[in-house]
Design a protein around this motif. Structure first.
Motif, mmCIF file in Angstrom:
data_model
loop_
_atom_site.group_PDB
_atom_site.id
_atom_site.type_symbol
_atom_site.label_atom_id
_atom_site.label_comp_id
_atom_site.label_asym_id
_atom_site.label_seq_id
_atom_site.Cartn_x
_atom_site.Cartn_y
_atom_site.Cartn_z
ATOM 1 N N TYR B 115 51.447 40.780 49.509
ATOM 2 C CA TYR B 115 50.587 40.303 50.591
ATOM 3 C C TYR B 115 50.776 41.126 51.859
ATOM 4 O O TYR B 115 50.185 40.831 52.893
ATOM 5 N N LEU B 124 44.019 42.827 46.393
ATOM 6 C CA LEU B 124 43.871 41.384 46.150
ATOM 7 C C LEU B 124 42.572 40.884 46.768
ATOM 8 O O LEU B 124 41.845 40.080 46.170
ATOM 9 N N GLN B 125 42.273 41.395 47.971
ATOM 10 C CA GLN B 125 41.014 41.013 48.617
ATOM 11 C C GLN B 125 39.820 41.422 47.736
ATOM 12 O O GLN B 125 38.885 40.649 47.537
ATOM 13 N N HIS B 128 39.399 38.970 44.937
ATOM 14 C CA HIS B 128 38.767 37.727 45.392
ATOM 15 C C HIS B 128 37.254 37.907 45.550
ATOM 16 O O HIS B 128 36.468 37.083 45.099
ATOM 17 N N ILE B 129 36.865 38.996 46.189
ATOM 18 C CA ILE B 129 35.427 39.212 46.451
ATOM 19 C C ILE B 129 34.668 39.373 45.123
ATOM 20 O O ILE B 129 33.618 38.759 44.917
ATOM 21 N N LEU B 131 35.492 38.347 42.139
ATOM 22 C CA LEU B 131 35.447 37.063 41.420
ATOM 23 C C LEU B 131 34.351 36.178 41.998
ATOM 24 O O LEU B 131 33.595 35.529 41.263
ATOM 25 N N ASP B 132 34.294 36.159 43.314
ATOM 26 C CA ASP B 132 33.325 35.337 44.004
ATOM 27 C C ASP B 132 31.892 35.764 43.669
ATOM 28 O O ASP B 132 31.012 34.956 43.435
ATOM 29 N N ASP B 191 47.277 34.869 40.477
ATOM 30 C CA ASP B 191 46.998 33.812 41.454
ATOM 31 C C ASP B 191 45.577 33.906 42.033
ATOM 32 O O ASP B 191 45.038 32.915 42.506
ATOM 33 N N THR B 192 44.985 35.093 42.017
ATOM 34 C CA THR B 192 43.586 35.200 42.493
ATOM 35 C C THR B 192 42.635 34.587 41.465
ATOM 36 O O THR B 192 41.488 34.294 41.774
ATOM 37 N N CYS B 194 42.198 36.348 38.574
ATOM 38 C CA CYS B 194 41.832 37.508 37.750
ATOM 39 C C CYS B 194 42.757 37.639 36.545
ATOM 40 O O CYS B 194 43.864 37.103 36.536
#
Lengths: 214, 362
Positions: B115, B124-125, B128-129, B131-132, B191-192, B194
């Protein structure tokens, strides 16, 4: 009798290289110098012979890169001991400029090709890694080299190899300088496409190719 | 472009259950080539999770392959631990200098904080994007560079390989440390939400012996995969170059899928380990995908499918390694469209038909 003794030393030297034994290579080398045995012959028939055997073991997949690197360490240790005692330099089989093309910093493969070509009797000028095409050509010209050996592991840098050949042609040097290429993404077909003289699949192959071309 | 009948997630779910699908799964392993899809330079990806996500999502939307992989190069973890990486303006990054010059400095090395350190937060960002944006229709995965290869980036490949023979304990120490780094990175990826894909190129039998693989690479990969499995996910394991003598070991790591290089024979892999593990591979990323014609791509894909489609644990069409950046879009479309034309179930007749006819109308 002397001949026999000489051969025993050469065999020991060769074995020490194959067995990756730096200390033993150095001590055998020092001993034979003391006995007045010719250093050049010891390099040819001891050290180079050992590297050739290591190369064969590599081809047979008995040895891998780690073993070859340690054989080379032993070989260079022996070379350091013998070099100051060289009376007459053996005639070099030819001069080769070697390097990893610009954009790539993987050089383990190049180092092995360099070392195998050196032990096979060629004089190598090592430009290192991440080398711009022009530098291969400039050095080949100033050093009057007979061959350029260019390597890459990255497909992104393959065009640099084509550029070496076009720069050689522009400089009017293409006829006098052979070009061999190697590395993961290149192939015999690619060598043909860019007009290289040959493709070498590995270090042992590079020796074969060099013998054919020079 | 031919159209698919299912979303990727629908396809993968059905394929895993042995149910009917519209076509074989296909993953051309687009890496930095995704920059070309959005007209970006590769250097712009650096520390820019939003742009990496945008490029990978747009690339997926253009080609409709079966995974979105958040990946630029293999050095992200090693860099977060102190290795120096060079970022050319518009080419893939490369390692300039390992994190330590000598094994005596090993005490300086710490597993990264995902992090905080290096580009890890940006990756990681990006996960997240992505996946979204597309996580409901396609799997999104992060990439972990396995312990042995990461260790080679921490001290240099030559040094690591010599340590294996001269100071095996030190080599193990580096691999252990790299495993710790891998575990925290894998945890953050999982944890994301993925999945994880694993690469261990330096553990290839092109570089180290099968015996060395079993001692210095295998146990660490196995522990990494057992953690991933404990989180309810499976892992694909990619090793470049020659691997035929370590296939069974690769299976024994617990990997659900082996991703194999173009230098190996898929038919032999199927024969040897296809009953135990899914296989993916192995169209030549350079000679075929980068330098070949659309027709060369078609022939190579048909050839791979012919050899592997009846593998008991399944087969995913893919390139033998990540694609070079400048692979023409036409060749990636050709790979996908060949797989679409072959359809499902794969039959000898269908393969012969696709082989004979040009890929027109795609």
């Amino acid at each position: 009798m002397v001949v026999l003794e000489k051969d025993t030393y050469f065999q020991q030297l060769s074995d020490a290289v194959v067995e990756m034994d730096e200390e033993r290579t150095a001590s055998v080398a020092a001993e034979l110098v003391e006995k007045g045995i010719d250093a050049f012959e010891a390099i040819e028939q001891g050290l180079s012979q050992g590297m050739a055997r290591a190369g064969k073991l590599y081809e047979d997949e008995e040895y891998f890169i780690p073993e070859l690197l340690l054989c080379a360490d032993a070989m260079y240790t022996g070379l350091d001991v013998l070099k100051p005692h060289l009376k007459s330099r053996g005639k070099s089989k030819g001069k080769i400029v070697i390097g990893v093309v610009e954009g790539d910093t993987h050089d383990i493969g190049k180092n092995i090709v360099k070392m195998m070509l050196e032990t096979a009797g060629y004089q190598l000028i090592d430009l290192g890694r991440d080398v711009p095409p022009q530098r291969f050509v400039t050095v080949a010209q100033t050093e009057k080299a007979q061959m350029i050996a260019a390597a890459t592991l990255m497909s992104t840098t393959m065009n640099g190899m084509a550029r070496i050949i076009s720069l050689l042609t522009e400089a009017g040097l293409r006829d006098g300088v052979k070009v061999i290429i190697g590395g993961g993404p290149v192939s015999p077909a690619f060598a043909k496409k860019i007009g290289a003289d040959a493709y070498a699949a590995n270090a042992i192959d590079a020796i074969r190719v060099a013998k054919e071309l020079i | 472009m031919l159209l698919d009948q299912m979303t990727s997630l629908e396809r993968m779910t059905a394929y895993n259950k042995g149910e009917k699908v519209d076509r074989l799964p296909c993953i051309p392993s687009v890496g930095n080539g995704a920059a070309r899809v959005i007209g970006a330079k590769i250097s712009q990806f650096r520390n820019n999770g939003a742009l990496i996500a945008q490029a990978q999502v747009e690339s997926y939307k253009l080609f409709r392959y079966d995974v979105v992989r958040i990946f630029t190069d293999l050095y992200v973890q090693a860099e977060a631990m102190g290795a120096k990486v060079v970022y050319p303006d518009d080419e893939t990054a490369h390692l300039a200098c390992p994190a330590i010059g000598d094994i005596s400095e090993v005490g300086r090395l710490q597993p990264p904080n995902p992090y905080k350190d290096g580009q890890l937060p940006a990756f990681l960002q990006a996960m997240h994007i992505a996946l979204d944006k597309v996580g409901k229709e396609v799997g999104v995965i992060g990439s972990v560079t396995c312990p042995f290869t990461t260790a080679s980036f921490l001290i240099g490949t030559e040094q690591l390989t010599k340590l294996m023979l001269r100071n095996p304990q030190a080599a193990h120490k580096l691999c252990e440390l790299s495993l710790e780094a891998n575990l925290v990175w894998a945890e953050a990826i999982l944890d994301t939400g993925c999945g994880v894909t694993l690469s261990d190129p330096v553990a290839s039998s092109t570089i180290i012996s099968p015996r060395q693989f079993r001692e210095f690479a295998f146990p660490y990969i196995k522990r990494l995969i057992s953690y991933i499995n404990s989180r309810g996910k499976s892992a694909t394991l990619h090793i470049c170059g020659k691997t035929h003598k370590i296939w069974q070991n690769m299976v024994d790591t617990g990997a659900a899928c082996l991703s194999l290089d173009n230098v190996i024979d898929m038919a032999a892999a199927k024969e040897q380990v296809g009953a135990q593990v899914r296989l993916t591979g192995n169209v030549d990323p350079s000679a075929i995908m980068l330098q070949g014609s659309v027709d060369d791509v078609k022939s190579a894909v048909v050839d791979c499918v012919e050899k592997t489609y009846d593998a008991p644990k399944g087969y995913i069409v893919s390139s033998g390694c990540s694609l070079p950046t400048e692979v023409p879009f036409a060749n990636i479309h050709a790979m996908m469209n060949t797989v679409r034309k072959i359809g499902f179930p794969v039959t000898k007749g269908k393969l012969a038909e696709v082989k004979q006819n040009p890929l027109n109308g795609c």
